[in-house]
Design a protein around this motif. Sequence first.
Motif, PDB file in Angstrom:
ATOM      1  N   TRP A 119     119.243 -25.844  67.290  1.00 41.54           N
ATOM      2  CA  TRP A 119     119.435 -26.149  65.865  1.00 41.54           C
ATOM      3  C   TRP A 119     120.865 -25.842  65.459  1.00 41.54           C
ATOM      4  N   ARG A 121     118.686 -34.266  61.916  1.00 41.43           N
ATOM      5  CA  ARG A 121     117.520 -34.846  62.604  1.00 41.43           C
ATOM      6  C   ARG A 121     116.774 -35.714  61.606  1.00 41.43           C
ATOM      7  N   GLY A 156     116.108 -37.484  66.937  1.00 40.29           N
ATOM      8  CA  GLY A 156     114.764 -37.866  66.509  1.00 40.29           C
ATOM      9  C   GLY A 156     114.520 -39.360  66.568  1.00 40.29           C
ATOM     10  N   TRP A 193     112.358 -28.017  65.873  1.00 44.54           N
ATOM     11  CA  TRP A 193     113.805 -28.197  66.071  1.00 44.54           C
ATOM     12  C   TRP A 193     114.591 -27.140  65.289  1.00 44.54           C
ATOM     13  N   GLY A 232     116.551 -31.242  58.651  1.00 42.91           N
ATOM     14  CA  GLY A 232     115.731 -32.291  59.248  1.00 42.91           C
ATOM     15  C   GLY A 232     115.154 -33.159  58.145  1.00 42.91           C
ATOM     16  N   CYS A 273     110.033 -31.556  63.813  1.00 42.46           N
ATOM     17  CA  CYS A 273     111.221 -31.229  63.028  1.00 42.46           C
ATOM     18  C   CYS A 273     111.297 -29.725  62.764  1.00 42.46           C
TER      19      CYS A 273
END
Lengths: 469, 469
Positions: free
Chosen positions: A137, A78, A111, A131, A142, A128
């Motif tokens: 996940w 991400r 993202g 996430w 991230g 983030c």
Amino acid sequence: MECKDVGILAMDMYFPPTCVQQEALEAHDGVSKGKYTIGLGQDCMAFCSEVEDVISMSLTVVKSLLEKYNIDPKLIGRLEVGSETVIDKSKSIKTWLMQIFEESGNTDIEGVDSSNACYGGTAALLNCVNWVESKCWDGRYGLVVCTDSAVYADGPARPTGGAAAIAMLVGPNAPISFESKYRASHMAHVYDFYKPDLASEYPVVDGKLSQTCYLMALDSCYNQYCAKYEKLVGEKFSISDADYCVFHSPYNKLVQKSFARLYFNDFMRNCSSVDNDAKEKLQPFVNLTSEESYQSRDLEKGSQQLAKHLYDIKVQPSTLLPKQIGNMYTASLYAALASVIYNKHASLSGQRILMFSYGSGLTSTMFSFRLNEGQHPFSLAKIASVLDVTAKLESRHETSPQKFIETLKLMEHRYGAKDFETNKDTSLLPPGTFYLTKVDSMYRRFYEEKTADGTADGNKCSNGIANGH
Amino acid sequence: MECKDVGILAMDMYFPPTCVQQEALEAHDGVSKGKYTIGLGQDCMAFCSEVEDVISMSLTVVKSLLEKYNIDPKLIGRLEVGSETVIDKSKSIKTWLMQIFEESGNTDIEGVDSSNACYGGTAALLNCVNWVESKCWDGRYGLVVCTDSAVYADGPARPTGGAAAIAMLVGPNAPISFESKYRASHMAHVYDFYKPDLASEYPVVDGKLSQTCYLMALDSCYNQYCAKYEKLVGEKFSISDADYCVFHSPYNKLVQKSFARLYFNDFMRNCSSVDNDAKEKLQPFVNLTSEESYQSRDLEKGSQQLAKHLYDIKVQPSTLLPKQIGNMYTASLYAALASVIYNKHASLSGQRILMFSYGSGLTSTMFSFRLNEGQHPFSLAKIASVLDVTAKLESRHETSPQKFIETLKLMEHRYGAKDFETNKDTSLLPPGTFYLTKVDSMYRRFYEEKTADGTADGNKCSNGIANGH
């Protein structure tokens, strides 16, 4: 996959090597001595020359972070950006950053960009973290980027500019981990600072209103944060429970006022963080309406004096970068955090940092981190060493106010423009820095990377086969 | 707090009552008959009159959703917006929406605006779902708003406009729940559609490039989605496993091509979704490079014909709103989803909907929903009844192409402008619709709500004490 202590694993920061001293700016502008240095509390201001912008700075800081912490680009799941510096109204800055991941073949990176004034970086960071804690996940890292260039029209707000990009790697078992349960937000519809003139890079600002909105949002967030804390922990929260208080920093004076405001809140809540002498001195203000309390100069001055000894311990270590660089919008709060890490990394383990993020318009959140030493390469010591703040600040190039103003004038013409080449002057840029070479007749932007030998041009940021090149 | 089956609990949609028939536009533009209706596959196009914009539409849809599902505004813990229609480059649309929550005293609502072309709504939705699944979730609902007005300069892209706002309530035990583990993204740096001319509302578009990028992203997401599915489930995934395939819909023709492309992917992956007759007919294309395959008209036509019987079942139910309203940018994909719910709500329980979100620049994600009937008020039947698509479409006002073009001309002057009043003509707006009354000399925007009696002006959207009014 274990998922505890989610937070910031690693940080890196880039700011332009070009800067102007606030003292020199005071002299140039013909204002009273101390107006910017004491009145605003600022020392120096970074700005982008014509070869830098929020895209080049974010390319630089992302590539640098991956290299310095030796992160395989494939391990990023991400990537999101917080920014309020609009170069394109549709294409996210995140898509430019995908060039860095192209070679590795990793295109599966969620993202986009989050936006609301200086708050977008916090939105990206909270997204983030969520996430990593969510069911989708996949175990990868991230990456959050805050990148902004703050410039103002000629006038009293001009010395409150700045420019920087910060990258933060997010994952579990972090040395800087979120205390998820206490975070509190205050969101409202106001016109304190906004950018409705789409053709201009400059905002419309009501400085006095913005300061009041900031302090009102601070009060609201702090009271809710305390209430959530008290409900869960069963004990009263006060600034005594925070080892450091880190604020969004448009200019240092507002940070001084903000901490004093928290102190006044603690007084009103009858907290032990306020000693008896201070309680006596604040007594005359106890019956002010909240609106009156925002306008009272006596309260402002008095509470600042009374909180000064705590400010020096809990706030001052966070002010290094914001005072030296200026307002970095989305990056400001995290530059303040970086200052604490840089200054105090050896003693932070077990400590709490209270954070206050504010974006005009308005959106704001108070949250807190628990710190631990971490483990190589994701340790506080490593972060401090990568940040390398003193050396980076010392190697900057001081520009004259005239040159600074000339640059802003040029950028006024270049903002939203097409079909031009930059001077490609990279002499002041450190190796590894991306820079803008041209914008073609279709508004497409071309960047290159300065190579390690510091002279010749390095990697081109290709626009890929899909662009028909 | 239980947290399973996180997804969409409730939906509502608003689109302007003003629209223009594509057939009338063909005649007006002097193009060959069928160029827009068959070539693009579009029937009608909604557009904002001078009293509507992305802010008014989102105010309308949020208030409507809260009322129709009887949701206490205090129960919203997160509110975020996806949009690529920039009215202000700093202040998020979300902050305007906070006016709706002001009266309830609920200001503790996380989330801001997410942006990357048509993908921002998906980013907002995924963020919101992650929030519900994260450790910081406090048990309240999330609310996602997709709002856009798609307008194009005079030329071939103009008939691909549209306008709408969609609101989606997010929480656990949802009738439309995410299958979190299979989602796959493809993100890259391209210039297929972007908005670098900041003073203009119109994008820069390379239509052919954008179509290729869309199909490339679709291939990449589908292949990764299948790989993730197969790894977890241990069985091959094909379009047979999706009851409906819902695509981002800039114009219907691209949706037809996209489904055919999935079918071709299944052929290349040797899936049983492709029968032997079709396999034989697709054999000549088996050795095309992927670049060639995007350019081959024979493959495009052939695969569309072969997939037609499946398109009619799996895709056609999603095309109602996108064909009637046009491209709604961030709202397009969710208008297509809404079409499926509206058309098929009685038979969706236990079924899977495959979703493909695309935003130029580019960002894209494929993900899927599992459907169940749900429980009042969060049921598929209730969503279908609130959407009330047929009645809403039928009550629209058909405008002449001349009037449509006059409106766009007026809006060109109004874009980014200050100090004007609108005509305040609300005669076509349903009661409960917010509309723009003026923009003052400081660019501040003022909205009012049309009351239930349909004549007098209703609630003002105040700008609050903090604005100094």
